[in-house]
Design an enzyme around this catalytic site. Structure first.
Site, PDB file in Angstrom:
ATOM      1  N   HIS A   1       0.876  -1.184   0.000  1.00 49.71           N
ATOM      2  CA  HIS A   1       0.000   0.000   0.000  1.00 49.71           C
ATOM      3  C   HIS A   1       0.909   1.229   0.000  1.00 49.71           C
ATOM      4  O   HIS A   1       1.976   1.218   0.647  1.00 49.71           O
ATOM      5  CB  HIS A   1      -0.845   0.067   1.290  1.00 49.71           C
ATOM      6  CG  HIS A   1      -2.113  -0.726   1.283  1.00 49.71           C
ATOM      7  ND1 HIS A   1      -2.537  -1.456   2.380  1.00 49.71           N
ATOM      8  CD2 HIS A   1      -3.076  -0.877   0.333  1.00 49.71           C
ATOM      9  CE1 HIS A   1      -3.699  -2.031   2.100  1.00 49.71           C
ATOM     10  NE2 HIS A   1      -4.045  -1.695   0.869  1.00 49.71           N
TER      11      HIS A   1
ATOM     12  N   CYS B   1      -2.209   2.923   8.982  1.00 52.51           N
ATOM     13  CA  CYS B   1      -3.222   1.950   8.591  1.00 52.51           C
ATOM     14  C   CYS B   1      -4.418   1.983   9.533  1.00 52.51           C
ATOM     15  O   CYS B   1      -5.550   1.707   9.141  1.00 52.51           O
ATOM     16  CB  CYS B   1      -2.651   0.538   8.592  1.00 52.51           C
ATOM     17  SG  CYS B   1      -1.329   0.275   7.428  1.00 52.51           S
TER      18      CYS B   1
HETATM   19  N1  ARG Z   1      -3.905  -7.109   6.664  1.00 52.49           N
HETATM   20  C1  ARG Z   1      -4.292  -5.906   5.988  1.00 52.49           C
HETATM   21  C2  ARG Z   1      -4.272  -6.129   4.486  1.00 52.49           C
HETATM   22  O1  ARG Z   1      -3.395  -6.791   4.022  1.00 52.49           O
HETATM   23  C3  ARG Z   1      -3.396  -4.787   6.376  1.00 52.49           C
HETATM   24  C4  ARG Z   1      -3.826  -3.454   5.817  1.00 52.49           C
HETATM   25  C5  ARG Z   1      -2.894  -2.362   6.166  1.00 52.49           C
HETATM   26  N2  ARG Z   1      -3.444  -1.112   5.836  1.00 52.49           N
HETATM   27  C6  ARG Z   1      -2.788  -0.098   5.257  1.00 52.49           C
HETATM   28  N3  ARG Z   1      -3.389   1.036   5.127  1.00 52.49           N
HETATM   29  N4  ARG Z   1      -1.590  -0.263   4.754  1.00 52.49           N
HETATM   30  O2  ARG Z   1      -5.125  -5.677   3.764  1.00 52.49           O
END
Ligand code: ARG
Length: 287
Positions: A186, A280
């Site tokens: 991300h 996150c």
């Molecule tokens: N386990 C989640 C996923 O893989 C983690 C999300 C993390 N969020 C972020 N904004 N980077 O989707």
């Protein structure tokens, strides 16, 4: 300007940790408690379902983050967590709210799809009618506001084609940035917006072309080292002065000090097991 009577010391000057011209702006955040947090599947390289998660510790760490924001004078609103959605604590992915316009997420993986309904509900109830996209968008995980620009990641989750849909909904120019390292899946794992014109990022997470775009747009950017990037140090939340970030990112903390920011380290080690940290867990309502 404050005028002090002759001979009266100005105590707040002495108490200021370091001279800085940076200024904080009060923020509005949305968070979701990790009530049902677990690592039950692996949809990013940080997740290992065999690793034990301590739910009590996750809740205490998350609560400390919430109190940190409140202590800095920010508003924190809560969305209720939903049983069966173990990643819901990562509220940033719920969507994007900017200038009264709201886009709700369309998740890449079926395990997270139903989270969108909960965040859409919150948007409806708060007067931000949510718009949807045809293509995958994972909200502020990949969509970061930097002044008048929207920085948008693609490569692992949010689809590039969603960037145009979102630009049209929020009426902002979009800068598309390609992510190339699956650990930094991300945008908010590889880039932090520190104020309207200042960012920090980890260059190896981006394609050559995107690195050139960032260097051109943000000549004063802070480039962080691998050791900081690999503890998700860039998964940070700034109010323009205070930067809340993983305490383990010690090199980045030094760089922030030197640049006149006030870093505030927190420990979210349990939530790192799901592949996320400070940013996150935080959906900012940009006003
Ligand atoms: N386990 C989640 C996923 O893989 C983690 C999300 C993390 N969020 C972020 N904004 N980077 O989707």
């Amino acid at each position: 300007m404050t005028i002090f009577a002759a001979g009266t010391p100005a105590p707040e000057v002495a108490a200021t940790p370091r001279e800085t011209t940076r200024t904080a702006r009060t923020r509005h955040y949305v968070m979701t408690p990790p009530t049902f947090f677990a690592v039950e599947y692996a949809i990013n390289p940080w997740m290992d379902p065999d690793v034990v998660v301590d739910p009590g510790a996750a809740m205490r760490q998350w609560e400390a983050l919430r109190q940190t924001y409140q202590g800095l004078g920010h508003t924190v609103e809560l969305v209720d967590s939903v049983a069966g959605l173990p990643d819901m604590v990562y509220a940033a992915n719920g969507g994007l709210v900017v200038n009264g316009n709201a886009v709700v997420a369309r998740f890449a993986y079926p395990q997270r799809a139903a989270e969108a309904d909960a965040y859409a509900d919150w948007m409806h109830r708060n007067g931000y009618p949510p718009r949807t996209t045809r293509h995958v968008n994972e909200g502020q995980g990949d969509l970061l506001v930097a002044g008048s620009l929207l920085l948008a990641g693609f490569g692992f989750r949010t689809e590039r084609r969603a960037h145009d849909e979102i630009a049209a909904i929020v009426g902002m120019p979009v800068v598309s940035l390609e992510l190339v390292d699956p650990r930094f899946y991300h945008l908010d794992t590889a880039l932090a917006v520190l104020d309207d014109t200042t960012i920090a990022y980890y260059p190896p997470a981006f394609s050559d072309h995107s690195r050139a775009v960032l260097a051109e747009l943000f000549p004063d950017a802070i480039e962080v080292a691998s050791a900081d990037a690999y503890v998700l140090g860039l998964n940070a939340v700034s109010d323009g002065l205070h930067v809340v970030l993983p305490a383990a990112a010690t090199g980045f903390i030094e760089q922030l000090h030197a640049a006149g920011f006030r870093p505030v380290g927190v420990d979210l080690s349990e939530l790192l097991k799901g592949g996320g940290s400070v940013k996150c867990c935080t959906l900012e309502v940009y006003q």
